[in-house]
Design an enzyme around this catalytic site. Structure first.
Site, short mmCIF file in Angstrom:
data_model
loop_
_atom_site.label_atom_id
_atom_site.label_comp_id
_atom_site.label_asym_id
_atom_site.label_seq_id
_atom_site.Cartn_x
_atom_site.Cartn_y
_atom_site.Cartn_z
N GLU A 83 -9.83 2.85 -5.20
CA GLU A 83 -9.35 4.23 -4.89
C GLU A 83 -8.29 4.64 -5.65
O GLU A 83 -6.86 5.04 -5.32
CB GLU A 83 -9.10 4.26 -3.21
CG GLU A 83 -10.12 3.98 -2.50
CD GLU A 83 -10.12 3.73 -1.24
OE1 GLU A 83 -10.87 4.00 -0.18
OE2 GLU A 83 -9.07 3.56 -0.62
N ASP A 136 0.83 -1.31 0.04
CA ASP A 136 0.14 -0.07 0.03
C ASP A 136 0.97 1.07 0.03
O ASP A 136 1.94 0.97 -0.26
CB ASP A 136 -0.84 0.04 1.15
CG ASP A 136 -2.38 0.51 0.65
OD1 ASP A 136 -2.60 1.86 0.54
OD2 ASP A 136 -3.53 -0.11 0.92
N HIS A 165 -2.88 3.27 -4.53
CA HIS A 165 -2.24 2.80 -3.23
C HIS A 165 -0.73 2.28 -3.49
O HIS A 165 -0.48 1.25 -3.29
CB HIS A 165 -3.07 1.56 -2.50
CG HIS A 165 -4.39 2.19 -2.15
ND1 HIS A 165 -4.35 3.00 -0.95
CD2 HIS A 165 -5.67 2.21 -2.50
CE1 HIS A 165 -5.53 3.36 -0.78
NE2 HIS A 165 -6.42 2.74 -1.71
#
Length: 537
Positions: free
Chosen positions: A326, A192, A262
């Site tokens: 995201e 991440d 990420h």
């Protein structure tokens, strides 16, 4: 005639001490229990654990001997032919139709645990283990036949080691926790923005630089930092060890390499993979960030494929999780290379979907095709439904149940993990209590977990078949310690287990709470922290 196990126990002779009766009212509750006519099995008279032979069954027998050691001391494990006295016998029975199903038959001189596979036998052993009182004593196992099999084939639990790192010993303990709850899949979130946790030999800077952040935000993105170097990673040999450990407990590890978003830890190590070229740092804050992999560079896809090659060599799982959540389009909109890719691939925005949305679809489909060429399948978060991915992509629905239900109707296999029911980084208690640990927020009490139905009757039978299972997630932005990780998942993992294993018509929350309290004693015996708030009045 089938009876509840409570009725069975009440029907036993009064001479049996009720404090030492085995009780098959366990978590998850078995499908059926039929009373036998014989005398109970006296655990103190157990002479050995016997098995069919073969590595898997021999290992199963060793596991069971280890679990019983606190009650009975050291036990012999031998092949079935060598025992004539009282024994627990582990056997393969090809007449049991469900791969993970099992049957326990208790007689005066033998407890027989059977399964179609060693995995089924393992779950039967876990049920037997949970049925026994941890206090020991003159334990009697009532004459009974227990028959059981799971509802869902995919029964998962997730752990994020990117935001906060957990060492190999805790990861193994976590796997043991999953096995106790009949969970068969471990979703291992390895990368991440805040850290890259797996060694990739072709790209050593991923762990030399990407595994370490020089500072970490204090609290909820306050702008204050502790300025302590933080990080860690698993070597490839450690990963192989973890995979072996899980396999021995019939748990498949699905690794996640989240992309194209990420990825700031990777960008900090290899800035040329980004649209701007940096500078980047391993992210010290929590959240969603604009810097993601550049979809216009061929170098990006070479990097992804190289990383996945090494990941696939480490993890033999059918599925590889490739994220897809995201991923802001901000950098792509301003990137000449990404815009050239949009043009050359004839990607056109339409309706609510922009050309950059289509570009992520191109990115993810290209990665999926590469996995497919290696005999693997892709799982991605439900944002992929906005990117025109193919129905062959398995969707993990986290932004609510609706996306998963819609995906199932489009022909995607779906794993349900909606935040409002199955995010175990959320609070378990609503009270404004200064002594509570600082967490990300949200409120998912035990009863809410138990109330979730992943495949409601509003779905067609065809769509229901695409709901292949469910899991709970433990994200670790605010979960920085092992005890806190335990506390966040326990006892909610028990409620999860019942959703994954039991048929919905058999669920009963009040009854579950009684059974969960017995399981809590086993948590305590293992030294695991758990939240007791569900039983506060």
């Amino acid at each position: 005639m089938k009876k509840t196990i409570l009725t069975l126990l009440l029907a036993l002779p009064l001479a049996v001490n009720a404090q030492t009766l085995a009780d098959f009212n366990v978590v998850p509750l078995p499908q059926s229990c039929v009373a036998g006519k014989g005398k109970p099995f006296a655990l103190a008279e157990l002479e050995a654990i016997c098995h069919d032979g073969g590595d898997d069954m021999r290992r199963n027998a060793t596991f069971l001997a280890t679990w019983l050691k606190p009650i009975l001391g050291r036990l012999a494990t031998v092949t079935d032919k060598k025992v004539k006295g009282n024994c627990i016998s582990l056997k393969i029975n090809n007449k049991i139709t469900e791969k993970e199903g099992y049957r326990i038959t208790v007689g005066e001189h033998r407890v027989l645990v059977e399964g179609a596979t060693p995995q089924g036998v393992f779950y039967g052993m876990q049920t037997l283990r949970k049925a026994l009182p941890i206090e020991g004593g003159n334990v009697q196992i009532p004459a009974v036949t227990v028959t059981d099999a799971p509802r869902f084939a995919y029964r998962g639990m997730h752990l994020d080691v990117a935001r906060h790192f957990f060492d190999i010993d805790f990861v193994k303990q976590y796997i043991d926790m999953l096995a106790l709850h009949h969970i068969n899949t471990f979703h291992f979130h390895l990368t991440d923005d805040q850290g890259w946790r797996v060694e990739i030999k072709k790209y050593p800077r991923l762990t030399e630089e990407g595994a370490w952040r020089r500072r970490t935000v204090v609290g909820r993105n306050t702008g204050l930092y502790n300025w302590q170097r933080y990080g860690g990673f698993y070597t490839q040999e450690q990963i192989r060890d973890i995979v072996r450990y899980a396999q021995e407990r019939y748990i498949t590890i699905i690794p996640e390499i989240d992309m194209p978003g990420h990825m700031e830890a990777a960008l900090a190590a290899y800035p040329s993979l980004g649209c701007t070229g940096g500078p980047y740092e391993v992210e010290p804050n929590w959240g969603v960030f604009d810097d993601i992999l550049c979809a216009g560079r061929e170098e990006t896809f070479s990097f992804v494929e190289d990383v996945l090659d090494e990941i696939m060599a480490l993890f033999p799982s059918e599925y590889i999780h490739i994220g897809g959540d995201e991923a802001p389009r901000t950098r792509w909109k301003a990137c000449a290379r990404c815009q050239q890719r949009i043009s050359s691939e004839h990607l056109v925005g339409e309706g609510k979907k922009s050309a950059e949305d289509r570009l992520q679809g191109y990115f993810m489909k290209r990665v999926e095709r590469y996995l497919n060429s290696k005999g693997r399948k892709a799982i991605g978060w439900d944002e992929l439904l906005d990117c025109d991915v193919t129905p062959s992509t398995t969707i993990m629905s986290w932004r609510g149940a609706e996306g998963g239900l819609a995906a199932s109707q489009l022909g995607h296999d779906v794993i349900m993990v909606p935040t409002s029911w199955l995010y175990f980084d959320y609070y378990q208690t609503p009270e404004d209590d200064w002594s509570k640990p600082l967490l990300i927020g949200g409120y998912v009490p035990l009863e809410k977990v138990y109330s979730f139905e992943p495949a409601p009757d509003t779905l067609s039978e065809e769509a229901k078949r695409h709901i292949i299972g469910l899991q709970a997630n433990l994200w670790t932005e605010y979960v920085y310690a092992e005890e806190l990780a335990e506390y966040q998942v326990l006892p909610r993992m028990g409620a999860l287990a019942e959703l994954q294993w039991m048929q919905p018509e058999r669920k009963d929350y009040a009854d579950y709470l009684l059974r969960q309290q017995r399981l809590n004693k086993l948590y305590a015996a293992n030294g695991w922290k758990y939240c007791t708030a569900a039983w506060k009045k």
